[in-house]
Write an enzyme that holds these catalytic residues in place. Sequence first.
Site, mmCIF file in Angstrom:
data_model
loop_
_atom_site.group_PDB
_atom_site.id
_atom_site.type_symbol
_atom_site.label_atom_id
_atom_site.label_comp_id
_atom_site.label_asym_id
_atom_site.label_seq_id
_atom_site.Cartn_x
_atom_site.Cartn_y
_atom_site.Cartn_z
ATOM 1 N N CYS A 156 -70.265 -90.311 -24.495
ATOM 2 C CA CYS A 156 -69.494 -90.989 -25.551
ATOM 3 C C CYS A 156 -68.146 -90.340 -25.828
ATOM 4 O O CYS A 156 -67.278 -90.951 -26.443
ATOM 5 C CB CYS A 156 -70.290 -91.034 -26.847
HETATM 6 N N1 CO8 Z 1 -87.165 -103.219 -35.408
HETATM 7 C C1 CO8 Z 1 -88.057 -102.877 -36.371
HETATM 8 N N2 CO8 Z 1 -88.502 -101.620 -36.557
HETATM 9 C C2 CO8 Z 1 -88.048 -100.666 -35.743
HETATM 10 C C3 CO8 Z 1 -87.117 -100.954 -34.708
HETATM 11 C C4 CO8 Z 1 -86.692 -102.289 -34.547
HETATM 12 N N3 CO8 Z 1 -85.826 -102.632 -33.603
HETATM 13 N N4 CO8 Z 1 -86.836 -99.813 -34.070
HETATM 14 C C5 CO8 Z 1 -87.539 -98.828 -34.657
HETATM 15 N N5 CO8 Z 1 -88.278 -99.343 -35.661
HETATM 16 C C6 CO8 Z 1 -89.195 -98.601 -36.550
HETATM 17 C C7 CO8 Z 1 -89.597 -97.270 -35.948
HETATM 18 O O1 CO8 Z 1 -90.689 -97.427 -35.062
HETATM 19 C C8 CO8 Z 1 -89.905 -96.451 -37.158
HETATM 20 O O2 CO8 Z 1 -91.205 -96.774 -37.589
HETATM 21 P P1 CO8 Z 1 -92.195 -95.594 -38.108
HETATM 22 O O3 CO8 Z 1 -91.483 -95.008 -39.314
HETATM 23 O O4 CO8 Z 1 -93.454 -96.322 -38.404
HETATM 24 O O5 CO8 Z 1 -92.288 -94.617 -36.971
HETATM 25 C C9 CO8 Z 1 -88.925 -96.975 -38.212
HETATM 26 O O6 CO8 Z 1 -88.536 -98.271 -37.765
HETATM 27 C C10 CO8 Z 1 -87.717 -96.086 -38.388
HETATM 28 O O7 CO8 Z 1 -87.189 -95.767 -37.071
HETATM 29 P P2 CO8 Z 1 -86.098 -94.662 -36.830
HETATM 30 O O8 CO8 Z 1 -86.496 -93.424 -37.559
HETATM 31 O O9 CO8 Z 1 -85.843 -94.549 -35.356
HETATM 32 O O10 CO8 Z 1 -84.824 -95.364 -37.523
HETATM 33 P P3 CO8 Z 1 -83.476 -94.740 -37.979
HETATM 34 O O11 CO8 Z 1 -83.258 -95.141 -39.377
HETATM 35 O O12 CO8 Z 1 -83.336 -93.300 -37.629
HETATM 36 O O13 CO8 Z 1 -82.396 -95.547 -37.076
HETATM 37 C C11 CO8 Z 1 -80.989 -95.216 -35.113
HETATM 38 C C12 CO8 Z 1 -82.423 -95.452 -35.659
HETATM 39 C C13 CO8 Z 1 -80.179 -96.460 -35.409
HETATM 40 C C14 CO8 Z 1 -81.077 -94.975 -33.633
HETATM 41 C C15 CO8 Z 1 -80.362 -94.015 -35.829
HETATM 42 O O14 CO8 Z 1 -81.245 -92.901 -35.777
HETATM 43 C C16 CO8 Z 1 -79.021 -93.590 -35.209
HETATM 44 O O15 CO8 Z 1 -78.097 -94.359 -35.104
HETATM 45 N N6 CO8 Z 1 -78.913 -92.327 -34.847
HETATM 46 C C17 CO8 Z 1 -77.647 -91.784 -34.273
HETATM 47 C C18 CO8 Z 1 -77.603 -92.157 -32.858
HETATM 48 C C19 CO8 Z 1 -76.328 -91.737 -32.200
HETATM 49 O O16 CO8 Z 1 -75.306 -91.486 -32.760
HETATM 50 N N7 CO8 Z 1 -76.406 -91.704 -30.926
HETATM 51 C C20 CO8 Z 1 -75.283 -91.420 -30.135
HETATM 52 C C21 CO8 Z 1 -75.683 -91.913 -28.812
HETATM 53 S S1 CO8 Z 1 -74.453 -92.632 -27.940
HETATM 54 C C22 CO8 Z 1 -73.941 -91.561 -26.682
HETATM 55 O O17 CO8 Z 1 -73.888 -90.384 -26.772
HETATM 56 C C23 CO8 Z 1 -73.647 -92.212 -25.400
HETATM 57 C C24 CO8 Z 1 -74.739 -91.998 -24.448
HETATM 58 C C25 CO8 Z 1 -74.402 -92.655 -23.162
HETATM 59 C C26 CO8 Z 1 -74.337 -94.160 -23.268
HETATM 60 C C27 CO8 Z 1 -75.581 -94.799 -22.911
HETATM 61 C C28 CO8 Z 1 -75.400 -96.291 -22.810
HETATM 62 C C29 CO8 Z 1 -76.682 -97.058 -22.633
#
Ligand code: CO8
Length: 372
Positions: A156
């Site tokens: 990224c």
């Molecule tokens: N619908 C419904 N429920 C869901 C879904 C969904 N789609 N997905 C997960 N849930 C559930 C989970 O199972 C979990 O349930 P439980 O509590 O029972 O286990 C609950 O919802 C909460 O899940 P999370 O804790 O995962 O949810 P978050 O509030 O943490 O949100 C995010 C998830 C959006 C991923 C968030 O953590 C986030 O944005 N984090 C930062 C990520 C970030 O900045 N990443 C940077 C990566 S990008 C990068 O570096 C480039 C890499 C190379 C590119 C690759 C391209 C493909």
Amino acid sequence: MPQPAITGHGVFTPPEVITNDELVVAFNAYAERWNAEHAAEIAAGTAEPKGPSSSEFIVNASGIEQRFVMDKDGVLDPARMYPRLPARPDEAPGIMAEMGLDAAQKALAMAGRTGADVDLVICAASNHERAYPAIAIEIQQLLGAGGFAFDMNVACSSATFGIQAASDMIRAGSAKAALVICPEICSGHLEWRDRDCHFIFGDVATAVLIEPAEAAQGPRFDIVSTRCATQFSNNIRNNNGFLRRTHDQMEDRRDMQFMQNGRKVFKEVLPLVSAHIAAHLQAEGWGAEDLKRLWLHQANKTMNDFIGKKVLGRTPDPGEQPNILQDYANTSSAGSIIAFSLHSGDMAAGDKGVICSFGAGYSVGSVLVERQ
Ligand code: CO8
């Protein structure tokens, strides 16, 4: 030493859009199908059923409302769940070169330049469609550019690291007109069958042209300073690579696509980025009050709100820290440049801002700019 400046920028936006609702319908159809096919294992307790996704969760967790992609049908086909991008003959331009070329031509047009003026092309992206020859060299040829070209990858943060490399070369005199191009086909390496991440990414390409300030033919952004930092982490990882065959791992494996521990990334990267920007500003003698705009990496709205507040010491005013992720989703290295490209035209001479990207590695890069 010449003062490097951004004299042009451009964005290529793919023609196809997937809304959250469309994405969720496809995912849920896939999940139901998978659960039916694995009913026996689920009943025996040896497999977990796949839970449904929801548009409400996606918007609340990320701020993303839709994403642009190079192929929509393949992604939304519950029997496939990844794009259909037919292989091209070696003689035809590759898809990344084609996307990058479009963005590059927009950047050149803005700067009043042609490809022949360019003597450095950097293709900075999270993934490259082949090992070699470099995509940057293909773009160099398509543009009719001279000089030299190379690919680089810092996930990224590729754009800001590329801008630092190009700016340093402009300062050193080894380049006179440098294009930093970020074609990102995130749809190709996203695991669309995993509800935890299937909504995160989209496709796009961006380009910035960097020249010595004195060569600029129109308004420009002087690159006052750049700062890059890295710190190893496995929390964002993709194990696909050229040794895959030698590892006897050619089967469909989850770790051959994007994987992340989103919660940990969120918690660990926030302080890293806030401290990085604060230290960079301080080193240049800039205060937060000097910043007219923050163009941040576009991964998560809550994350950006937090960083903006931490850097400015208050909640950012509307427009001060523009987000584009609601329309484009996370486009990896291109995100902060899309925000810059779409939300910098109104700035006046003397206005200052910071472009900042962060992500896998971990990596963080910041670019301090001043409108002239
Ligand atoms: N619908 C419904 N429920 C869901 C879904 C969904 N789609 N997905 C997960 N849930 C559930 C989970 O199972 C979990 O349930 P439980 O509590 O029972 O286990 C609950 O919802 C909460 O899940 P999370 O804790 O995962 O949810 P978050 O509030 O943490 O949100 C995010 C998830 C959006 C991923 C968030 O953590 C986030 O944005 N984090 C930062 C990520 C970030 O900045 N990443 C940077 C990566 S990008 C990068 O570096 C480039 C890499 C190379 C590119 C690759 C391209 C493909």
